[in-house]
Design a protein around this motif. Structure first.
Motif, PDB file in Angstrom:
ATOM      1  N   VAL A 524      47.618  47.048  39.414  1.00 56.06           N
ATOM      2  CA  VAL A 524      46.882  46.230  40.371  1.00 56.06           C
ATOM      3  C   VAL A 524      45.484  46.888  40.455  1.00 56.06           C
ATOM      4  CG1 VAL A 524      46.687  45.609  42.672  1.00 56.06           C
ATOM      5  CG2 VAL A 524      48.817  45.528  41.587  1.00 56.06           C
ATOM      6  N   PHE A 525      45.464  48.298  40.866  1.00 62.23           N
ATOM      7  CA  PHE A 525      44.042  48.891  40.953  1.00 62.23           C
ATOM      8  C   PHE A 525      43.176  49.217  39.619  1.00 62.23           C
ATOM      9  CE2 PHE A 525      46.557  50.587  44.676  1.00 62.23           C
ATOM     10  CZ  PHE A 525      45.864  49.995  45.619  1.00 62.23           C
ATOM     11  N   THR A 526      43.781  49.123  38.476  1.00 60.97           N
ATOM     12  CA  THR A 526      42.883  49.192  37.217  1.00 60.97           C
ATOM     13  C   THR A 526      42.599  47.956  36.612  1.00 60.97           C
ATOM     14  OG1 THR A 526      45.037  49.691  35.754  1.00 60.97           O
ATOM     15  CG2 THR A 526      43.614  51.561  36.923  1.00 60.97           C
ATOM     16  N   GLU A 527      43.531  47.064  36.599  1.00 60.63           N
ATOM     17  CA  GLU A 527      43.365  45.649  36.204  1.00 60.63           C
ATOM     18  C   GLU A 527      43.643  44.607  36.977  1.00 60.63           C
ATOM     19  OE1 GLU A 527      45.213  45.483  32.443  1.00 60.63           O
ATOM     20  OE2 GLU A 527      44.612  47.320  31.777  1.00 60.63           O
ATOM     21  N   PRO A 528      43.108  44.463  38.148  1.00 62.77           N
ATOM     22  CA  PRO A 528      43.353  43.284  39.240  1.00 62.77           C
ATOM     23  C   PRO A 528      43.201  42.178  38.559  1.00 62.77           C
ATOM     24  CG  PRO A 528      41.247  44.377  39.641  1.00 62.77           C
ATOM     25  CD  PRO A 528      41.754  45.088  38.531  1.00 62.77           C
ATOM     26  N   ARG A 529      44.190  40.893  38.988  1.00 59.65           N
ATOM     27  CA  ARG A 529      44.201  39.827  38.524  1.00 59.65           C
ATOM     28  C   ARG A 529      43.421  38.876  39.220  1.00 59.65           C
ATOM     29  NH1 ARG A 529      49.271  41.356  37.751  1.00 59.65           N
ATOM     30  NH2 ARG A 529      49.846  39.923  39.431  1.00 59.65           N
ATOM     31  N   HIS A 530      43.770  39.138  40.585  1.00 54.27           N
ATOM     32  CA  HIS A 530      43.239  38.284  41.612  1.00 54.27           C
ATOM     33  C   HIS A 530      41.693  38.373  42.157  1.00 54.27           C
ATOM     34  CE1 HIS A 530      43.187  35.591  45.242  1.00 54.27           C
ATOM     35  NE2 HIS A 530      44.096  34.731  44.664  1.00 54.27           N
ATOM     36  N   GLU A 531      40.853  37.527  42.275  1.00 61.18           N
ATOM     37  CA  GLU A 531      39.353  37.727  42.468  1.00 61.18           C
ATOM     38  C   GLU A 531      39.395  38.598  44.079  1.00 61.18           C
ATOM     39  OE1 GLU A 531      38.611  33.111  44.592  1.00 61.18           O
ATOM     40  OE2 GLU A 531      37.689  33.832  42.914  1.00 61.18           O
ATOM     41  N   TYR A 532      40.464  38.109  44.937  1.00 63.96           N
ATOM     42  CA  TYR A 532      40.770  38.852  46.102  1.00 63.96           C
ATOM     43  C   TYR A 532      40.605  40.300  45.956  1.00 63.96           C
ATOM     44  CZ  TYR A 532      41.907  40.092  50.985  1.00 63.96           C
ATOM     45  OH  TYR A 532      42.107  40.693  52.259  1.00 63.96           O
ATOM     46  N   THR A 533      41.780  40.632  45.155  1.00 63.52           N
ATOM     47  CA  THR A 533      41.925  42.167  44.894  1.00 63.52           C
ATOM     48  C   THR A 533      40.801  42.942  44.426  1.00 63.52           C
ATOM     49  OG1 THR A 533      44.132  41.506  44.261  1.00 63.52           O
ATOM     50  CG2 THR A 533      43.672  43.570  43.790  1.00 63.52           C
ATOM     51  N   ARG A 534      39.973  42.138  43.396  1.00 68.28           N
ATOM     52  CA  ARG A 534      38.703  42.624  42.969  1.00 68.28           C
ATOM     53  C   ARG A 534      37.577  42.728  43.883  1.00 68.28           C
ATOM     54  NH1 ARG A 534      40.308  39.144  38.499  1.00 68.28           N
ATOM     55  NH2 ARG A 534      38.798  37.552  39.032  1.00 68.28           N
ATOM     56  N   ALA A 535      37.564  41.871  44.750  1.00 67.34           N
ATOM     57  CA  ALA A 535      36.734  41.959  46.003  1.00 67.34           C
ATOM     58  C   ALA A 535      37.031  43.407  46.899  1.00 67.34           C
ATOM     59  CB  ALA A 535      36.642  40.773  46.741  1.00 67.34           C
ATOM     60  N   LEU A 536      38.222  43.406  47.053  1.00 68.90           N
ATOM     61  CA  LEU A 536      38.712  44.539  48.028  1.00 68.90           C
ATOM     62  C   LEU A 536      38.251  45.936  47.359  1.00 68.90           C
ATOM     63  CD1 LEU A 536      42.319  43.487  49.251  1.00 68.90           C
ATOM     64  CD2 LEU A 536      40.191  43.540  50.728  1.00 68.90           C
ATOM     65  N   ILE A 537      38.628  45.986  45.895  1.00 67.62           N
ATOM     66  CA  ILE A 537      38.115  47.101  45.242  1.00 67.62           C
ATOM     67  C   ILE A 537      36.544  47.664  45.226  1.00 67.62           C
ATOM     68  CG2 ILE A 537      38.083  48.426  42.930  1.00 67.62           C
ATOM     69  CD1 ILE A 537      41.032  47.004  42.487  1.00 67.62           C
ATOM     70  N   ASP A 538      35.978  46.157  44.949  1.00 70.81           N
ATOM     71  CA  ASP A 538      34.346  46.447  44.928  1.00 70.81           C
ATOM     72  C   ASP A 538      33.874  46.948  46.117  1.00 70.81           C
ATOM     73  OD1 ASP A 538      34.388  45.829  42.340  1.00 70.81           O
ATOM     74  OD2 ASP A 538      33.878  43.755  42.636  1.00 70.81           O
ATOM     75  N   ALA A 539      34.665  46.646  47.263  1.00 70.08           N
ATOM     76  CA  ALA A 539      34.052  46.858  48.718  1.00 70.08           C
ATOM     77  C   ALA A 539      34.351  48.200  49.062  1.00 70.08           C
ATOM     78  CB  ALA A 539      34.521  45.988  49.588  1.00 70.08           C
ATOM     79  N   ILE A 540      35.246  49.245  48.238  1.00 70.57           N
ATOM     80  CA  ILE A 540      35.261  50.478  48.843  1.00 70.57           C
ATOM     81  C   ILE A 540      34.065  51.321  48.869  1.00 70.57           C
ATOM     82  CG2 ILE A 540      36.679  52.667  48.169  1.00 70.57           C
ATOM     83  CD1 ILE A 540      38.900  50.954  46.767  1.00 70.57           C
TER      84      ILE A 540
END
Length: 570
Positions: A524-540
């Motif tokens: 989930v943290f290295t290859e997120p599939r959902h755009e919302y997960t990617r947005a959460l990771i980008d916001a860290i």
């Protein structure tokens, strides 16, 4: 170093400091754990600069802010040094003169807006009070000023938000309202005391961008207090590191973050959890808990059930917790993750769905039937101070669960002492009250209380979000150790993806009451599939810095003497 960063540093360095602190000593009252809250502090802050003051709880960073505002607690006082602001000696001003400085020249944004805002007055009325006290503007002009400020801090629908009470706004909106209030009179200096600690990553990123944008446009000097080096990497021009009331290191942000000189600074940086999960553990398929199609609807407003507004806090949620594993539930505020946790332990009654532990369905049980069944699943809360009765001794708080289930009080208190030792507390501390413990110690008491009924499953709702990084790391290590030793399964609710990466085997990502992605933490943290997960990771905040530098610092820290275990207990 980029040309833009270098030119910005040079521009700041070229101007005279707006704030100059020299040799500041702040004494604590007799009986405190040390004589001084602040000792020999030298600090400068220029216009158009953001200085981050970093340190653990008890380091003196918030006391520094209180000293600058002349708002020290009773019994705490400045005993030496100078505080000069724009050429004026703040310590020489009488209270009437200091009131003219506060708000108009130096404004402050607090960590928790719900405690700083009056719950009985509308947001617009509270912002407008700044103009009513300090200006001669009429009511119509004040109203326009309030709406313009709310628009400037990007609160949606400023008119409706001005009419709203604090509890009707989200956490991020309340913090924006506090910033609007602080900026109302266009102060030359803004003090922000941990303003993003309790916010989820996307809201935190928005608040940091807002402060940086306002500071650049208005040339405001910002003193930003935080314990999060990711935030420092995101927003600071310079950094000052405090330990036990002493300034141990300061300098430009890149110099301090990439080449820290002091062992304490290196220790704090090494405690920042990287997003990269540790090697995956083998997790079996046997379920400890299964949630099936869980639904929870909140209804507000209306009359006699008619016209009520419905919010689907949980919308057909299904997930499985494998036995002996940790399942992380992550998402923004309002995603439904805390509602899910409270439904699982039946602090809230779901409207539909099942919560199965083996063959037992907790969701369908009456309150009487739940009495014995809920021993199998216990909760660790976010704020241990709020969840611990301040009038009861710590040992009694841990023993009250077993006593309620028929265990003799003497035996329950003896078990409380054993549990204190298990979670790393002095068994003799059972007779102390909650306020006599540090934040990290109170969270250990909450953990001991949850373990008192010997549960199979722990539900931990944001258990480390209010703790500084080194204490946070120690509590996470304790949780992982106890889970392994006692054979527990755990649901870990958090908005901090870096924390989830370190402790969770699997992760469920929630948005608007739905699970949008699940899988092993590493995937989930290295290859997120959902755009919302990617947005959460980008916001860290400071993600790219922390991934590179924290790993290097952790390696370098291995050559240093080990810090004393008691560092989190002071």
């Amino acid at each position: 170093m980029s040309a833009g960063y270098a030119s910005r540093v040079a521009a700041i360095a070229g101007g005279a400091p707006l704030l100059r602190v020299r040799g500041l000593d702040v004494a604590l009252p007799p009986g405190a754990d040390r004589a001084h809250a602040i000792r020999g502090l030298d600090l400068e802050l220029s216009a158009n600069e953001i200085l981050c003051v970093v340190g653990e709880s008890g380091s003196g960073k918030s006391m520094t802010a209180s000293a600058l505002m002349r708002l020290l607690p009773t019994g705490v006082k400045v005993v030496a040094g100078d505080i000069e602001f724009d050429g004026r000696d703040l310590l020489a001003l009488d209270e009437a003169q200091m009131r003219e400085v506060r708000g108009a020249q130096i404004a402050m944004v607090f960590q928790e807006p719900m405690t700083a805002l009056n719950p009985l007055r509308t947001v617009g009325d509270q912002i407008g009070e700044m103009f009513r006290i300090h200006t001669d503007l009429d009511a119509s002009a004040i109203e326009q000023k309030v709406l313009a400020l709310l628009a400037e801090v990007r609160i949606p629908d400023p008119a409706a938000s001005a009419r709203a009470y604090p509890h009707e706004l989200s956490g991020g909106q309340r913090q924006r309202a506090m910033i609007a209030m602080a900026l109302a009179l266009e102060p030359r200096m803004l003090i922000a005391d941990e303003p993003t600690t309790a916010l989820d990553v996307t809201t935190q990123a928005q608040i940091l961008a807002l402060i940086r944008d306002l500071q650049r446009r208005k040339g405001t000097a910002v003193l930003f207090i935080t314990h999060d080096f990711g935030v420092v990497a995101e927003i600071a021009d310079r950094v000052a590191v405090m330990q036990h009331g002493v300034l141990v290191e300061q300098g430009p942000v890149r110099e301090v973050l990439e080449s820290p000189r002091h062992p304490y600074t290196r220790q704090l940086i090494a405690a920042v959890p990287p997003l990269a999960p540790p090697p995956a553990r083998e997790v079996g398929d046997a379920p400890a808990l299964v949630v099936e199609q869980l639904t929870k609807v909140y209804r507000t407003g209306g009359f006699l059930g008619r016209g009520a507004r419905e919010t689907r806090a949980l919308d057909d949620v299904s997930l499985m917790l494998p036995r002996g594993s940790t399942l992380g539930v992550v998402g923004e505020s309002g995603s439904g993750k805390s509602t899910l946790a409270r439904c699982i332990v039946r602090l809230l009654d779901p409207d539909a769905g099942r919560i199965r532990i083996g063959e037992v369905d907790l969701a369908s049980m009456s309150r009487r039937e739940l009495r014995s069944a809920t021993q199998r699943v216990q909760m660790v809360f976010q704020d241990p101070f709020a969840s611990l009765n301040p009038r009861r001794r710590a040992g009694d708080l841990v023993a009250q669960g077993p006593v309620a289930h028929g265990v003799p009080r003497a035996r329950a208190l003896a078990k409380a002492r054993e549990l204190f030792e298990l979670v790393g507390l002095d068994p003799n501390a059972v007779d102390r009250y909650p306020h006599e413990f540090s934040g990290g110690q109170r969270q250990r008491i909450g953990l001991a209380r949850a373990l008192a009924l010997e549960p199979e499953i722990l539900v931990a709702d944001e258990p480390v979000s209010a703790l500084d990084v080194s204490v946070q790391a120690q509590v996470l290590k304790l949780l992982a150790d106890l889970k392994s030793r006692l054979g527990l399964s755990m649901i870990f609710v958090t908005h901090d993806l870096r924390v989830a990466a370190q402790i969770c085997d699997r992760v469920a990502v929630m948005q608007y009451g739905r699970v949008v992605e699940t899988g092993p933490a590493a995937e989930v943290f290295t290859e997120p599939r959902h755009e919302y997960t990617r947005a959460l990771i980008d916001a860290i905040p400071g993600r790219h810095w922390s991934e590179r530098v924290a790993a290097e610092a952790a390696l370098a820290l291995q050559t240093l003497p080990s810090p004393k275990e008691a560092i989190d207990e002071r």
